[in-house]
Design a protein around this motif. Structure first.
Motif, PDB file in Angstrom:
ATOM      1  N   GLN A  31       0.594  -1.161   0.127  1.00 22.62           N
ATOM      2  CA  GLN A  31       0.149   0.535   0.064  1.00 22.62           C
ATOM      3  C   GLN A  31       1.121   1.298   0.003  1.00 22.62           C
ATOM      4  OE1 GLN A  31      -3.620   0.133  -0.584  1.00 22.62           O
ATOM      5  NE2 GLN A  31      -2.880  -2.450  -0.822  1.00 22.62           N
ATOM      6  N   ILE A  32       2.198   0.980   0.739  1.00 24.71           N
ATOM      7  CA  ILE A  32       3.118   2.389   0.288  1.00 24.71           C
ATOM      8  C   ILE A  32       3.673   2.380  -0.725  1.00 24.71           C
ATOM      9  CG2 ILE A  32       3.397   2.522   3.151  1.00 24.71           C
ATOM     10  CD1 ILE A  32       5.496   0.814   2.638  1.00 24.71           C
ATOM     11  N   LEU A  33       3.554   1.404  -1.774  1.00 24.62           N
ATOM     12  CA  LEU A  33       4.520   1.469  -3.053  1.00 24.62           C
ATOM     13  C   LEU A  33       3.071   2.469  -4.134  1.00 24.62           C
ATOM     14  CD1 LEU A  33       5.483  -2.666  -3.399  1.00 24.62           C
ATOM     15  CD2 LEU A  33       6.757  -0.129  -2.394  1.00 24.62           C
ATOM     16  N   SER A  34       3.960   2.991  -5.070  1.00 31.64           N
ATOM     17  CA  SER A  34       2.948   2.905  -6.229  1.00 31.64           C
ATOM     18  C   SER A  34       3.121   2.065  -6.810  1.00 31.64           C
ATOM     19  CB  SER A  34       4.266   4.459  -6.708  1.00 31.64           C
ATOM     20  OG  SER A  34       5.147   3.042  -7.074  1.00 31.64           O
ATOM     21  N   PRO A  35       2.038   2.403  -7.654  1.00 34.66           N
ATOM     22  CA  PRO A  35       1.268   1.500  -9.090  1.00 34.66           C
ATOM     23  C   PRO A  35       2.532   0.617  -9.300  1.00 34.66           C
ATOM     24  CG  PRO A  35      -0.162   3.397  -8.765  1.00 34.66           C
ATOM     25  CD  PRO A  35       0.831   4.358  -7.853  1.00 34.66           C
ATOM     26  N   GLU A  36       3.266   1.917  -9.791  1.00 33.96           N
ATOM     27  CA  GLU A  36       4.548   1.331 -10.159  1.00 33.96           C
ATOM     28  C   GLU A  36       5.458  -0.004  -9.703  1.00 33.96           C
ATOM     29  OE1 GLU A  36       3.766   4.536 -10.715  1.00 33.96           O
ATOM     30  OE2 GLU A  36       2.893   4.358 -12.111  1.00 33.96           O
ATOM     31  N   GLN A  37       5.543   0.782  -8.826  1.00 35.09           N
ATOM     32  CA  GLN A  37       6.191  -0.612  -7.936  1.00 35.09           C
ATOM     33  C   GLN A  37       5.749  -1.990  -7.784  1.00 35.09           C
ATOM     34  OE1 GLN A  37       7.199   2.506  -4.791  1.00 35.09           O
ATOM     35  NE2 GLN A  37       9.240   2.749  -5.295  1.00 35.09           N
ATOM     36  N   ARG A  38       4.003  -2.082  -7.105  1.00 38.09           N
ATOM     37  CA  ARG A  38       3.372  -2.679  -6.984  1.00 38.09           C
ATOM     38  C   ARG A  38       3.749  -3.593  -7.928  1.00 38.09           C
ATOM     39  NH1 ARG A  38      -0.391   0.864  -4.746  1.00 38.09           N
ATOM     40  NH2 ARG A  38      -1.413   0.966  -6.683  1.00 38.09           N
ATOM     41  N   GLU A  39       2.717  -2.736  -8.976  1.00 33.32           N
ATOM     42  CA  GLU A  39       3.431  -4.101 -10.659  1.00 33.32           C
ATOM     43  C   GLU A  39       4.433  -4.910 -10.716  1.00 33.32           C
ATOM     44  OE1 GLU A  39       1.541  -5.667 -13.787  1.00 33.32           O
ATOM     45  OE2 GLU A  39       0.838  -4.590 -13.143  1.00 33.32           O
ATOM     46  N   ARG A  40       5.501  -3.863 -10.235  1.00 34.76           N
ATOM     47  CA  ARG A  40       6.985  -4.793 -10.419  1.00 34.76           C
ATOM     48  C   ARG A  40       6.924  -5.679  -9.492  1.00 34.76           C
ATOM     49  NH1 ARG A  40      12.701  -4.262 -11.693  1.00 34.76           N
ATOM     50  NH2 ARG A  40      13.465  -6.438 -10.840  1.00 34.76           N
ATOM     51  N   PHE A  41       6.410  -5.598  -8.010  1.00 34.26           N
ATOM     52  CA  PHE A  41       6.601  -6.593  -7.044  1.00 34.26           C
ATOM     53  C   PHE A  41       5.637  -7.391  -7.218  1.00 34.26           C
ATOM     54  CE2 PHE A  41       4.757  -7.775  -3.277  1.00 34.26           C
ATOM     55  CZ  PHE A  41       5.926  -8.026  -1.972  1.00 34.26           C
ATOM     56  N   GLY A  42       4.614  -7.478  -7.728  1.00 33.16           N
ATOM     57  CA  GLY A  42       3.401  -8.576  -8.622  1.00 33.16           C
ATOM     58  C   GLY A  42       4.289  -9.475  -9.716  1.00 33.16           C
ATOM     59  N   LYS A  43       5.266  -8.689 -10.198  1.00 31.67           N
ATOM     60  CA  LYS A  43       6.174  -9.899 -11.298  1.00 31.67           C
ATOM     61  C   LYS A  43       7.038 -10.347 -10.797  1.00 31.67           C
ATOM     62  CE  LYS A  43       4.978  -6.817 -15.123  1.00 31.67           C
ATOM     63  NZ  LYS A  43       5.672  -5.875 -16.345  1.00 31.67           N
ATOM     64  N   ASP A  44       7.773  -9.623  -9.604  1.00 30.33           N
ATOM     65  CA  ASP A  44       8.720 -10.025  -8.579  1.00 30.33           C
ATOM     66  C   ASP A  44       7.847 -11.677  -7.117  1.00 30.33           C
ATOM     67  OD1 ASP A  44      10.539  -9.043  -9.592  1.00 30.33           O
ATOM     68  OD2 ASP A  44      11.155  -7.839  -8.304  1.00 30.33           O
ATOM     69  N   LEU A  45       6.898 -11.623  -7.701  1.00 30.23           N
ATOM     70  CA  LEU A  45       6.095 -12.658  -6.934  1.00 30.23           C
ATOM     71  C   LEU A  45       6.215 -13.416  -7.761  1.00 30.23           C
ATOM     72  CD1 LEU A  45       3.780 -10.756  -4.184  1.00 30.23           C
ATOM     73  CD2 LEU A  45       5.854 -12.395  -3.797  1.00 30.23           C
ATOM     74  N   VAL A  46       4.699 -13.251  -9.150  1.00 30.59           N
ATOM     75  CA  VAL A  46       5.298 -14.545  -9.893  1.00 30.59           C
ATOM     76  C   VAL A  46       6.654 -15.278 -10.134  1.00 30.59           C
ATOM     77  CG1 VAL A  46       4.440 -14.979 -12.225  1.00 30.59           C
ATOM     78  CG2 VAL A  46       3.223 -13.682 -10.706  1.00 30.59           C
ATOM     79  N   THR A  47       7.478 -14.229 -10.700  1.00 31.51           N
ATOM     80  CA  THR A  47       8.878 -14.911 -10.827  1.00 31.51           C
ATOM     81  C   THR A  47       9.357 -15.799 -10.116  1.00 31.51           C
ATOM     82  OG1 THR A  47       9.838 -12.806 -12.283  1.00 31.51           O
ATOM     83  CG2 THR A  47      11.736 -14.730 -11.491  1.00 31.51           C
ATOM     84  N   MET A  48       8.973 -15.566  -8.814  1.00 33.38           N
ATOM     85  CA  MET A  48       9.979 -16.401  -7.365  1.00 33.38           C
ATOM     86  C   MET A  48       9.421 -17.496  -7.344  1.00 33.38           C
ATOM     87  SD  MET A  48      12.147 -14.886  -6.473  1.00 33.38           S
ATOM     88  CE  MET A  48      12.588 -15.683  -5.458  1.00 33.38           C
ATOM     89  N   ALA A  49       7.310 -17.400  -7.741  1.00 32.93           N
ATOM     90  CA  ALA A  49       6.869 -19.294  -7.799  1.00 32.93           C
ATOM     91  C   ALA A  49       7.424 -19.648  -8.624  1.00 32.93           C
ATOM     92  CB  ALA A  49       5.300 -17.979  -8.344  1.00 32.93           C
TER      93      ALA A  49
END
Length: 88
Positions: A31-49
């Motif tokens: 929630q403290i991340l920008s939309p762009e940072q949240r998108e990057r975070f989401g992509k990183d979660l998928v990569t780690m998965a």
């Protein structure tokens, strides 16, 4: 109720509580991340998965993808709330 985390029994209930807590922390932090940072975070979660899946760690894969889905749903909820406020 145990007074310290080291006194928690290792069972389904306590493991689910740990997963729930990690999900809450993830949602709070994103929630403290920008939309762009949240998108990057989401992509990183998928990569780690994906990495976990290739290693045969299917439980971890599932948890990471569930966390990604939770973040995405929250983003969609917030976008709908913003649109509703703008329409008023």
């Amino acid at each position: 109720m145990p007074t310290r985390h080291t006194e928690l029994p290792l069972n389904e209930k306590s493991l689910n509580a740990v997963i729930d807590a990690m999900s809450v922390v993830t949602l709070c932090l994103t929630q403290i991340l920008s939309p762009e940072q949240r998108e990057r975070f989401g992509k990183d979660l998928v990569t780690m998965a994906e990495v976990a899946g290739r290693k045969g760690k299917l439980e971890l894969t599932s948890i990471l993808l569930d966390m990604r889905a939770a973040v995405k749903v929250r983003d969609e909820e917030q976008a709908a709330e913003r649109l509703a406020r703008a329409a008023d």
